[in-house]
Scaffold this active site. Sequence first.
Site, PDB file in Angstrom:
ATOM      1  N   TYR A  67      28.664  34.475   4.092  1.00 59.27           N
ATOM      2  CA  TYR A  67      27.674  33.630   4.769  1.00 59.27           C
ATOM      3  C   TYR A  67      26.795  34.448   5.718  1.00 59.27           C
ATOM      4  O   TYR A  67      25.623  34.120   5.901  1.00 59.27           O
ATOM      5  CB  TYR A  67      28.342  32.433   5.466  1.00 59.27           C
ATOM      6  CG  TYR A  67      28.547  31.305   4.468  1.00 59.27           C
ATOM      7  CD1 TYR A  67      27.505  30.444   4.150  1.00 59.27           C
ATOM      8  CD2 TYR A  67      29.742  31.167   3.783  1.00 59.27           C
ATOM      9  CE1 TYR A  67      27.660  29.458   3.194  1.00 59.27           C
ATOM     10  CE2 TYR A  67      29.905  30.182   2.821  1.00 59.27           C
ATOM     11  CZ  TYR A  67      28.855  29.324   2.537  1.00 59.27           C
ATOM     12  OH  TYR A  67      29.008  28.355   1.577  1.00 59.27           O
ATOM     13  N   HIS A 119      23.614  18.890   2.512  1.00 57.14           N
ATOM     14  CA  HIS A 119      24.674  19.905   2.420  1.00 57.14           C
ATOM     15  C   HIS A 119      24.801  20.744   3.690  1.00 57.14           C
ATOM     16  O   HIS A 119      25.342  21.846   3.658  1.00 57.14           O
ATOM     17  CB  HIS A 119      24.434  20.811   1.195  1.00 57.14           C
ATOM     18  CG  HIS A 119      24.679  20.112  -0.115  1.00 57.14           C
ATOM     19  ND1 HIS A 119      24.274  20.606  -1.333  1.00 57.14           N
ATOM     20  CD2 HIS A 119      25.304  18.941  -0.387  1.00 57.14           C
ATOM     21  CE1 HIS A 119      24.645  19.768  -2.302  1.00 57.14           C
ATOM     22  NE2 HIS A 119      25.255  18.748  -1.750  1.00 57.14           N
ATOM     23  N   CYS A 149      36.766  29.463  17.915  1.00 56.92           N
ATOM     24  CA  CYS A 149      36.216  28.326  18.655  1.00 56.92           C
ATOM     25  C   CYS A 149      36.583  28.483  20.130  1.00 56.92           C
ATOM     26  O   CYS A 149      37.753  28.705  20.456  1.00 56.92           O
ATOM     27  CB  CYS A 149      36.800  27.030  18.096  1.00 56.92           C
ATOM     28  SG  CYS A 149      36.484  25.594  19.126  1.00 56.92           S
ATOM     29  N   CYS A 152      39.385  25.654  21.029  1.00 58.51           N
ATOM     30  CA  CYS A 152      40.746  25.578  20.464  1.00 58.51           C
ATOM     31  C   CYS A 152      41.167  26.845  19.724  1.00 58.51           C
ATOM     32  O   CYS A 152      42.264  26.907  19.184  1.00 58.51           O
ATOM     33  CB  CYS A 152      40.865  24.373  19.535  1.00 58.51           C
ATOM     34  SG  CYS A 152      40.066  24.646  17.938  1.00 58.51           S
ATOM     35  N   SER A 191      19.047  21.735 -10.221  1.00 56.62           N
ATOM     36  CA  SER A 191      19.624  21.675 -11.564  1.00 56.62           C
ATOM     37  C   SER A 191      20.215  20.297 -11.850  1.00 56.62           C
ATOM     38  O   SER A 191      20.513  19.980 -12.996  1.00 56.62           O
ATOM     39  CB  SER A 191      20.714  22.740 -11.710  1.00 56.62           C
ATOM     40  OG  SER A 191      21.739  22.512 -10.759  1.00 56.62           O
ATOM     41  N   PRO A 216      10.867  24.893 -13.400  1.00 52.78           N
ATOM     42  CA  PRO A 216      10.459  25.725 -14.540  1.00 52.78           C
ATOM     43  C   PRO A 216      11.311  25.464 -15.784  1.00 52.78           C
ATOM     44  O   PRO A 216      10.894  25.795 -16.885  1.00 52.78           O
ATOM     45  CB  PRO A 216      10.682  27.167 -14.050  1.00 52.78           C
ATOM     46  CG  PRO A 216      10.941  27.080 -12.592  1.00 52.78           C
ATOM     47  CD  PRO A 216      11.386  25.688 -12.276  1.00 52.78           C
TER      48      PRO A 216
HETATM   49  P1  OAD Z   1      20.789  25.377  -8.628  1.00 53.67           P
HETATM   50  O1  OAD Z   1      20.859  26.846  -8.427  1.00 53.67           O
HETATM   51  O2  OAD Z   1      21.903  24.716  -9.349  1.00 53.67           O
HETATM   52  O3  OAD Z   1      19.463  25.032  -9.419  1.00 53.67           O
HETATM   53  C1  OAD Z   1      18.236  25.602  -9.064  1.00 53.67           C
HETATM   54  C2  OAD Z   1      17.165  24.934  -9.884  1.00 53.67           C
HETATM   55  O4  OAD Z   1      15.914  25.421  -9.428  1.00 53.67           O
HETATM   56  C3  OAD Z   1      17.242  25.244 -11.390  1.00 53.67           C
HETATM   57  O5  OAD Z   1      17.096  24.037 -12.118  1.00 53.67           O
HETATM   58  C4  OAD Z   1      16.041  26.179 -11.611  1.00 53.67           C
HETATM   59  O6  OAD Z   1      15.472  26.013 -12.917  1.00 53.67           O
HETATM   60  C5  OAD Z   1      15.096  25.709 -10.530  1.00 53.67           C
HETATM   61  N1  OAD Z   1      14.114  26.705 -10.073  1.00 53.67           N
HETATM   62  C6  OAD Z   1      14.217  28.050 -10.055  1.00 53.67           C
HETATM   63  N2  OAD Z   1      13.116  28.610  -9.535  1.00 53.67           N
HETATM   64  C7  OAD Z   1      12.278  27.592  -9.191  1.00 53.67           C
HETATM   65  C8  OAD Z   1      10.983  27.517  -8.600  1.00 53.67           C
HETATM   66  N3  OAD Z   1      10.314  28.603  -8.240  1.00 53.67           N
HETATM   67  N4  OAD Z   1      10.440  26.286  -8.404  1.00 53.67           N
HETATM   68  C9  OAD Z   1      11.113  25.165  -8.770  1.00 53.67           C
HETATM   69  N5  OAD Z   1      12.336  25.177  -9.327  1.00 53.67           N
HETATM   70  C10 OAD Z   1      12.922  26.372  -9.535  1.00 53.67           C
HETATM   71  O7  OAD Z   1      20.536  24.725  -7.187  1.00 53.67           O
HETATM   72  P2  OAD Z   1      20.812  23.239  -6.694  1.00 53.67           P
HETATM   73  O8  OAD Z   1      20.442  22.234  -7.715  1.00 53.67           O
HETATM   74  O9  OAD Z   1      20.234  23.122  -5.344  1.00 53.67           O
HETATM   75  O10 OAD Z   1      25.865  23.304  -2.988  1.00 53.67           O
HETATM   76  O11 OAD Z   1      22.389  23.264  -6.558  1.00 53.67           O
HETATM   77  C11 OAD Z   1      23.033  22.192  -5.956  1.00 53.67           C
HETATM   78  C12 OAD Z   1      24.143  22.675  -5.065  1.00 53.67           C
HETATM   79  O12 OAD Z   1      24.998  23.599  -5.771  1.00 53.67           O
HETATM   80  C13 OAD Z   1      23.685  23.503  -3.884  1.00 53.67           C
HETATM   81  O13 OAD Z   1      23.250  22.715  -2.807  1.00 53.67           O
HETATM   82  C14 OAD Z   1      24.926  24.239  -3.527  1.00 53.67           C
HETATM   83  C15 OAD Z   1      25.356  24.678  -4.890  1.00 53.67           C
HETATM   84  O14 OAD Z   1      26.696  24.939  -5.051  1.00 53.67           O
HETATM   85  C16 OAD Z   1      26.545  23.580  -1.904  1.00 53.67           C
HETATM   86  O15 OAD Z   1      26.444  24.640  -1.298  1.00 53.67           O
HETATM   87  C17 OAD Z   1      27.449  22.476  -1.506  1.00 53.67           C
END
Ligand code: OAD
Length: 245
Positions: A67, A119, A149, A152, A191, A216
């Site tokens: 992180y 998130h 912390c 605690c 996604s 995309p």
């Molecule tokens: P993902 O990495 O699963 O998906 C990213 C999406 O962005 C994909 O569908 C790509 O095609 C699209 N993408 C890539 N470049 C892009 C651009 N320039 N413009 C528009 N779209 C683009 O990310 P999330 O859907 O956010 O959770 O994933 C959901 C969650 O999974 C995240 O919040 C995280 C992860 O594990 C936690 O951390 C709890």
Amino acid sequence: MELDEEIRERLRRARSVVAFTGAGMSAESGVPTFRDAQTGLWQRYDPADLATPEAFERDPGLVWRWYSWRRERVAAAAPHAGHRALAEWEQRVPAFVVATQNVDGLHQQAGSGRVLELHGNIHRNICSAERGVVTEPVPAGADDQPPRCPQCAAPVRPDVVWFGEALPEQAWQAAIRAAGEADVLLSIGTSGLVQPAASIPLMALEQGAAVIEINPEPTPITERVTVSFRGPAAELLPQLLAAVG
Ligand code: OAD
């Protein structure tokens, strides 16, 4: 951008708009996504080692260091024209909400005023035992271990939602409400694979909203949405805003 006249009219008349965003929204700001084929973080790392409460219990130093690396990436990132287009859109309609899965704070940096963080936020720390936000500056831990912390002495962790954890209740309920009331929902750069957040666009669709996807790549909801634009957010969002007028 080619916009069908009926969609343009629905966008123009919309009083309530929700922008539902995922990691792709921040990709062009230099924050890596999770699932893109070449660059996605989950291609290189196993979420089970880094983004679960069990992983933090097993090896807090590993998770903390990961992180810290992501925080550095996020700190170096700046909002792009797509973030700014959403902030500008907010000025034009009575109700505009960003419901984001991103933890980077870029929407707020771009000027969006109403952002629901589904998130969490990577800039904040919480106590891993008591869950309270740790506002004191946290010194770097010895050997890159998480700091303790001040109340605690439990290890401090980033205030982000890990796999298996519940979403922050207030933000989640507000997002459901906003999706239910939306005339238009934009689903940008996600996604659509991580529940429960991924159900937000479909909730809006079922309530009669026009759902516009910007990505995309095709996603599981592409076939169901009102219209899907294939392309990057930084390019297409300003075009969409301009097309609405
Ligand atoms: P993902 O990495 O699963 O998906 C990213 C999406 O962005 C994909 O569908 C790509 O095609 C699209 N993408 C890539 N470049 C892009 C651009 N320039 N413009 C528009 N779209 C683009 O990310 P999330 O859907 O956010 O959770 O994933 C959901 C969650 O999974 C995240 O919040 C995280 C992860 O594990 C936690 O951390 C709890």
